[in-house]
Design an enzyme around this catalytic site. Structure first.
Site, PDB file in Angstrom:
ATOM      1  CB  CYS A  74      62.191  78.352  86.107  1.00 40.32           C
ATOM      2  SG  CYS A  74      62.550  79.096  84.075  1.00 40.32           S
ATOM      3  CB  CYS A  77      66.248  77.298  86.155  1.00 40.87           C
ATOM      4  SG  CYS A  77      65.518  79.181  86.401  1.00 40.87           S
ATOM      5  CG  HIS A 138      63.454  82.163  87.214  1.00 40.05           C
ATOM      6  ND1 HIS A 138      62.939  81.760  86.116  1.00 40.05           N
ATOM      7  CD2 HIS A 138      62.127  82.846  87.586  1.00 40.05           C
ATOM      8  CE1 HIS A 138      61.633  82.027  85.973  1.00 40.05           C
ATOM      9  NE2 HIS A 138      60.927  82.962  87.309  1.00 40.05           N
ATOM     10  CG  ASN A 178      56.169  86.213  72.146  1.00 34.59           C
ATOM     11  OD1 ASN A 178      56.399  87.377  71.102  1.00 34.59           O
ATOM     12  ND2 ASN A 178      55.670  84.685  71.833  1.00 34.59           N
ATOM     13  CG  HIS A 189      64.517  81.984  83.470  1.00 33.89           C
ATOM     14  ND1 HIS A 189      65.063  80.780  83.488  1.00 33.89           N
ATOM     15  CD2 HIS A 189      65.565  82.415  81.858  1.00 33.89           C
ATOM     16  CE1 HIS A 189      66.111  81.432  83.403  1.00 33.89           C
ATOM     17  NE2 HIS A 189      67.214  81.561  82.770  1.00 33.89           N
ATOM     18  CG  HIS A 191      62.389  82.452  77.042  1.00 31.99           C
ATOM     19  ND1 HIS A 191      61.200  82.526  77.866  1.00 31.99           N
ATOM     20  CD2 HIS A 191      61.261  81.693  76.205  1.00 31.99           C
ATOM     21  CE1 HIS A 191      60.208  82.353  77.203  1.00 31.99           C
ATOM     22  NE2 HIS A 191      60.134  81.695  76.331  1.00 31.99           N
ATOM     23  CD  GLN A 193      59.057  81.253  71.754  1.00 35.11           C
ATOM     24  OE1 GLN A 193      58.698  80.027  70.979  1.00 35.11           O
ATOM     25  NE2 GLN A 193      58.096  82.140  71.600  1.00 35.11           N
TER      26      GLN A 193
END
Lengths: 362, 362
Positions: A74, A77, A138, A178, A189, A191, A193
């Protein structure tokens, strides 16, 4: 501010990475990126679509972006002795870095292209795209964060919004998340944007047009009056506190859609007060848990911060968060088919008042 | 006209069904609908979204629409002695009927709702939604039809467009096909749909605005000049014949998008000449076969006929077909995530010139 320190480094290809540390952790800056990354891809283009008077970004290099890697590879991570990820440090709280496959960038010199035909001007895709990791865990999710961590994320978004708004040519800064493979997520993971757009995006243009017309007609602010009407009607309010209200819009496009708005008109996240930032997390986490409880499984969603534009029309912007899902039943998704995708005409199968009642009852 | 006869009947709940017969088959009208269908669902509502100045349809009854039934219970196959489908006759060429789960209808009396809040007017979802079956062969596809059958379909769409344009309150008639479960298709049988909208849909509004501004600025027609520029540039043209050109738009939003336009400006399908109707099928079938050849498997797509509006702005319309897919690679789909769904800002991973070259080479 819940982050106590802010440590910026450069990755091996020159991209910026910033640790937002909840404790003093200046040592995180001491971990260099050990990878030998390739030179950045060519910049994207913006192409003008004359038929609808909109700009479209073309970013060919994104076709090869990382796609659902195994969890031991990943890129979001923290790095380990056996795998160098995007984040060199062995741990982090919240970290932000420039996207390796950006839709827009201010670091890459674009090719010279002036037009494709007389009808289709082209401009370089100047701007910036960043990735925001909410936690080093994660297998977590935004809805599982502590209110304290949400505050750190909000403060990081405020930092990034303020900084990216200063990039020459940036028209609007758009933080979003998203969530779920059903939405098209390519990394599991947790997250989000941030896109710093070089042009005012179509939906924002519509909002500006509607807001300016309303102001001219009534002398009043459109979002302020819309929010006041929803709070008065109450039937579509899902939850609220002293500073924020979460409600299903009366003309929701999506089966489950909630807007979270501060009671005070502010242009963007940096303009939120300390109290407003603290009050956001508990309410948003409450709504996210209701989303996940709807069908007894993680809800795919898009969470989108609508902020004021940087330039002309900035005074018309009213910060709000739009959260929506494409799941319309436990085993069914809402697809954007002919009417939505080709005509922009939405048909919602779920009555907004029923959606609000269902969410309230969970 | 390639259909020799046209036979209209009523289904047991009052919906209209029309057989378009390639041979004389007046006997098809002799098969009654033997089902006892429930009374039609309540009409949909149109709700005004003040924030973006758009109308959104809310049609709760569609939540329970038929969803991927087994093939021996396909409602679009001809009826058999053991299963009464939507089509009473034991066979058909092309058949059109009112959708049992319509987003809009002119037969159903709407509830009286005047507004939800002062900001959100509501109006009844008056209009009409029809289903168009292209063939009685459940396992076929539009791309497998003969050019002669395509002509029959075009003539049926012309018939329906002309008739539905005369319904009081209809603003635009929109024939389209959704193909593939990836697009959200709920019935596998090859079919399209026709929406008669009570308001001008958002994308059409944009096209009208862009077209009116271009006319005011240049005295010329926007689509005419855009098409001429693409034909002159040639690099994005996929295929063409005497009457039609198929090209990838320079600012395509979708990984694979082709527009098919007649060389002569006409407002809608009924205005196409006999020669133009005949010339359409071979070109469109050619493009569809290239789509399916792209990744060696059936391509999910949306095929959308953009016709002139019925009322104000009709003279600005230039008929064209927009065909696009969400498949961006053999194993990857283009999802409309945060930037597209929340901001309307498209980022295309495939360079339009490359898409055109790939399609031409197949």
């Amino acid at each position: 501010m819940t982050f106590r320190s802010r440590t910026a480094i450069r990755l091996s290809d020159g991209r910026e990475l910033i640790y937002f540390n909840e404790e003093e952790h200046t040592d995180r800056g001491g971990y260099p990126d050990t990878r030998h990354l390739p030179t950045p891809p060519p910049a994207s283009q913006l192409r003008y679509d004359p038929l609808v008077d909109e700009w479209v970004a073309v970013a060919a290099h994104r076709q090869t972006r990382t796609f659902l890697p195994p969890s031991d590879a990943c890129p979001l991570c923290p790095s380990t002795p056996s795998f160098a990820s995007e984040i060199p440090a062995p741990g982090y709280d919240v970290v932000v870095f420039e996207n390796q496959f950006p839709s827009f960038s201010d670091r890459i010199k674009p090719d010279e292209v002036t037009s494709l035909t007389d009808m289709v001007p082209v401009r370089p895709g100047i701007g910036r795209c960043e990735v925001v990791c909410f936690t080093s865990d994660h297998n977590s999710s935004f809805g599982s964060l502590s209110p304290c961590r949400v505050r750190t994320v909000v403060d990081a978004l405020a930092d990034r919004t303020a900084e990216m708004s200063r990039i020459t040519g940036v028209a609007q800064v758009f933080p979003f998340e998203n969530r779920g493979v059903e939405i098209g997520v390519t990394l599991h993971h947790p997250h989000g944007q941030i896109y710093a757009y070089p042009t005012v995006p179509p939906r924002t243009q519509q909002m500006l047009r509607a807001s300016a017309a309303y102001l001219a007609r009534t002398g009043r602010d459109l979002y302020t009056d819309t929010l006041a009407a929803e709070r008065a009607a109450a039937v579509r309010v899902v939850a609220s506190n002293e500073h924020w209200t979460a409600y299903v819009p009366a003309a929701a496009r999506w089966p489950y859609e909630v807007q979270l708005a501060p009671h005070r008109k502010v242009p963007d996240i940096p303009a939120l007060s300390d109290q407003e930032r603290d009050a956001f997390g508990p309410l948003y986490l409450d709504v996210l848990r209701r989303f996940d409880a709807l069908f007894g499984k993680p809800m795919p969603y898009i969470s989108a911060w609508h902020q004021a534009v940087v330039g002309e029309g900035r005074e018309l912007g009213y910060l709000h968060l739009q959260l929506f899902s494409i799941r319309r039943a436990a085993d069914k998704l809402k697809y954007l088919a002919g009417s939505e995708s080709a005509m922009g005409a939405f048909v919602n199968d779920v009555v907004p008042e029923n959606a609000a009642e269902t969410l309230r009852a969970l």
